[in-house]
Design an enzyme around this catalytic site. Structure first.
Site, PDB file in Angstrom:
ATOM      1  N   CYS A   1       0.828  -1.195   0.000  1.00 35.37           N
ATOM      2  CA  CYS A   1       0.000   0.000   0.000  1.00 35.37           C
ATOM      3  C   CYS A   1       0.867   1.252   0.000  1.00 35.37           C
ATOM      4  O   CYS A   1       2.090   1.184  -0.054  1.00 35.37           O
ATOM      5  CB  CYS A   1      -0.902   0.008   1.235  1.00 35.37           C
ATOM      6  SG  CYS A   1      -1.874  -1.502   1.423  1.00 35.37           S
TER       7      CYS A   1
ATOM      8  N   ARG B   1      -4.785   1.437  -0.677  1.00 34.64           N
ATOM      9  CA  ARG B   1      -4.641  -0.003  -0.473  1.00 34.64           C
ATOM     10  C   ARG B   1      -4.488  -0.772  -1.778  1.00 34.64           C
ATOM     11  O   ARG B   1      -5.230  -0.566  -2.734  1.00 34.64           O
ATOM     12  CB  ARG B   1      -5.854  -0.560   0.279  1.00 34.64           C
ATOM     13  CG  ARG B   1      -5.652  -2.025   0.683  1.00 34.64           C
ATOM     14  CD  ARG B   1      -6.845  -2.604   1.391  1.00 34.64           C
ATOM     15  NE  ARG B   1      -6.530  -3.945   1.893  1.00 34.64           N
ATOM     16  CZ  ARG B   1      -7.427  -4.903   2.097  1.00 34.64           C
ATOM     17  NH1 ARG B   1      -8.706  -4.668   1.884  1.00 34.64           N
ATOM     18  NH2 ARG B   1      -7.051  -6.087   2.543  1.00 34.64           N
TER      19      ARG B   1
ATOM     20  N   SER C   1      11.136 -12.323  -5.772  1.00 29.83           N
ATOM     21  CA  SER C   1      12.374 -11.923  -6.436  1.00 29.83           C
ATOM     22  C   SER C   1      13.585 -12.482  -5.702  1.00 29.83           C
ATOM     23  O   SER C   1      13.542 -12.719  -4.493  1.00 29.83           O
ATOM     24  CB  SER C   1      12.449 -10.386  -6.477  1.00 29.83           C
ATOM     25  OG  SER C   1      13.740  -9.947  -6.821  1.00 29.83           O
ATOM     26  N   GLY C   2      14.697 -12.639  -6.426  1.00 24.18           N
ATOM     27  CA  GLY C   2      15.945 -13.106  -5.822  1.00 24.18           C
ATOM     28  C   GLY C   2      16.856 -11.987  -5.359  1.00 24.18           C
ATOM     29  O   GLY C   2      18.022 -12.235  -5.031  1.00 24.18           O
TER      30      GLY C   2
END
Length: 606
Positions: A2, A50, A374-375
């Site tokens: 948010c 939101r 994600s890495g």
């Protein structure tokens, strides 16, 4: 995920300022496209946008509870995810708390009621939030331990403004967009920024792992978490097994979502490990995404940080793991066209093609998913970058991640350099952050130095990457989660000796050992390759033209600040650099700072 905003002022009635508060909140609509809310009281105003991820019907904010002890409202506006909220809910229920929703937002509020400000010690996740405790007349601003989620604030006499992004604060007429010459080093290289620093005068970030209290006595920022160095007693096999155990638990917790979820899969060790663990615990049909450029078969040039293209490895990993993969092929000539969008997403100078391509990637992903894993951060945690293995950079008396690149501040006009002394500035920043390294008594030699190198990489460079990922993803309403930023994982790996992190003589040996059974050999053995860059001649031509336009424009905000012949000389060269794709990559900030100062009407002071 948010956007949050707010205003506290003990000298005015903020119930009369609804229009301004709504403007501050509305500025963050891209971070929260699903709903909005504003809560006002005489001296406090809180806003929220939101993006619904968990408990889509409940969890609306700002959320209010009235504790029985005082009856005075406690109000929360919150951005992020607390991944252990179900465990916390069970603990709090056992202590007598009752819940009306199944949202993590309500759990946060009750955790505060139970433990006070110490409740942050119980949280696992990425978050930035504000809690107003009317009984104490105190506002609490909190940012997660590694700074995954942003939170900015501006203190003035008697009051404070805050927001997820600078734009929320800029929407309030009490704040003026200004910068100064002494901020040129961080404008030209954002990775040099201190954890609290921004390019705007009088605008700070809440530091990672810190909280800010604001009451009638003013603002007070204190740490609630920091890394601690301890002796590591596990052997290599046990250590790899423990890393696997922690990482798997982290990924499982980060799969919780009531909306479609995917992974970012480059085909490197980090993203492939996350995708493998996610695929093992998700129902069939997990999707993954990567990015590449049209014409890359002809244009690509190997560099130390980008030795090869991602696409073949991403496809190999996806086939092995059985996930549905999409490689988004971008037209390099389309990148400049979205710079206005990336600048708006940042409110600070864009990173050129790297912001643009990531923005386009995330925009395409958002059509199919709302959450992506994600890495990011594995290189900083496990030791994956080339400068960790170059003796000149490791033992150089400055930031190792600067590599062998020229300093863009060398292109400042001589009188400007004399005033701001950028070389001294760099040394001061290095000394300040080096003094923060949590040392282990008796440690010396390479092990002690690598502890410094890793800690320095967890500062500016990681914050820089996390900031980019947050801004470009939230600009399209996509939540990106980063399992390698879990503080439990970091606390364990931090104390693993360097020789164990590179046990097989390569980068990230420990991570490789921990996931060896999950990945195909070509992915497991792959060298580190950074986020893709385009080497398209057409794109380079566009960048050169933009640079020339800045240098030739006497009305540019940078006019008089640059040594123009030196800039042109650097632009004409093609030196091989460890950390930069090419010389134009190094010079991009000149273009982007010019655009930022014009677009945001930023005034410059000496």
């Amino acid at each position: 995920m948010c956007g949050i905003a707010g205003w506290i002022d003990f000298s005015r009635d903020l119930t009369l300022e609804r229009q301004t508060v709504e403007a501050m909140t509305a500025s963050l609509h891209r971070r929260g496209p699903d709903s909005d809310g504003v809560w006002l009281a005489p001296h406090i105003a809180l806003g929220h946008r939101r993006l619904a991820i968990v408990d889509l019907e409940g969890g609306k904010q700002p959320m209010v509870v009235h504790p029985r002890s005082t009856g005075a409202p406690v109000v929360l506006t919150y951005s992020g995810e607390v991944y252990n909220f179900r465990e916390l809910r069970a603990q709090l229920t056992a202590r007598g708390h009752r819940f009306e929703t199944v949202s993590d937002t309500e759990v946060l509020l009750h955790a505060y009621l139970e433990w006070g400000a110490a409740f942050v010690d119980h949280l696992t996740g990425m978050f930035a939030f504000a809690i107003w405790d009317a009984g104490r007349e105190e506002l609490l601003l909190v940012r997660d331990r590694l700074g995954v989620k942003p939170l900015y604030y501006h203190v003035y006499d008697g009051g404070l403004l805050f927001g997820s992004e600078p734009k929320a604060i800029l929407a309030n007429p009490l704040f003026t967009a200004r910068t100064s010459e002494d901020k040129l080093p961080i404008l030209f290289n954002p990775r040099l920024s201190m954890p609290w620093e921004t390019p705007f005068t009088d605008l700070r970030q809440v530091q990672p792992g810190h909280m800010v209290r604001f009451d009638r006595a003013g603002a007070h920022e204190t740490p609630y978490w920091r890394l601690v160095s301890r002796e590591h007693h596990d052997d290599t096999v046990t250590t790899a097994a423990r890393v696997r155990e922690i990482l798997e638990d982290v990924v499982v917790h980060q799969l919780i979502a009531d909306v479609p979820l995917c992974t970012l899969l480059s085909g490197g060790l980090d993203s492939s490990a996350i995708t493998a663990l996610a695929a093992a615990h998700q129902p069939p049909g997990l999707r993954s995404f990567s990015v590449d450029f049209q014409g890359a078969d002809d244009d690509f040039r190997a560099t130390a940080l980008r030795p090869e293209r991602d696409t073949p490895f991403a496809l190999a990993a996806a086939a092995h793991l059985g996930v549905e993969h999409t490689s988004l092929m971008l037209d390099p000539e389309a990148l400049p066209g979205v710079v206005p969008e990336t600048l708006l997403a940042r409110d600070t100078p864009s990173l050129g093609q790297f912001d643009s391509s990531m923005y386009l990637l995330f925009r395409a992903i958002r059509e199919r998913s709302t959450v992506a894993l994600s890495g990011e951060a594995a290189d900083e945690v496990f030791g994956g970058y080339p400068w960790f293995f170059n003796q000149d950079t490791v033992w150089g008396d400055t930031f190792p991640w600067l590599g062998n690149s020229p300093r863009l501040t060398d292109c400042l006009a001589p009188d400007v350099r004399a005033r701001i002394r950028p070389d001294d500035d760099e040394r001061d920043r290095y000394a300040t952050l080096r003094a923060r390294v949590p040392r282990l008594p008796g440690e010396s030699g390479l092990q002690a130095r690598m502890r410094e190198v890793l800690h320095l990489s967890l500062q500016g460079p990681l914050v820089y990457l996390l900031d980019r990922k947050d801004r470009m993803s939230m600009a399209v309403g996509l939540e990106v989660r980063v399992p390698f930023c879990d503080h439990t994982l970091l606390e364990y790996v931090w104390n693993v000796p360097w020789k164990m992190k590179v046990a097989d003589g390569r980068e990230k040996s420990l991570l490789r050992a921990a996931v060896a059974d999950l990945l195909p050999a070509e992915v497991l053995e792959r060298r580190k390759s950074a986020y893709p860059a385009t080497f398209s001649p057409a794109h380079a031509k566009t960048v050169r033209a933009a640079l020339d336009a800045v240098l030739d424009d006497g009305d540019s905000p940078l006019a008089g600040l640059l040594d123009v012949p030196k800039v042109r000389e650097l632009a004409a060269g093609q030196g091989r650099m460890m950390t930069m794709a090419d010389n134009l990559h190094l010079l991009l900030p000149l273009i982007e700072v010019d655009r930022w100062m014009r677009g945001y009407h930023v005034s410059l002071t000496a």
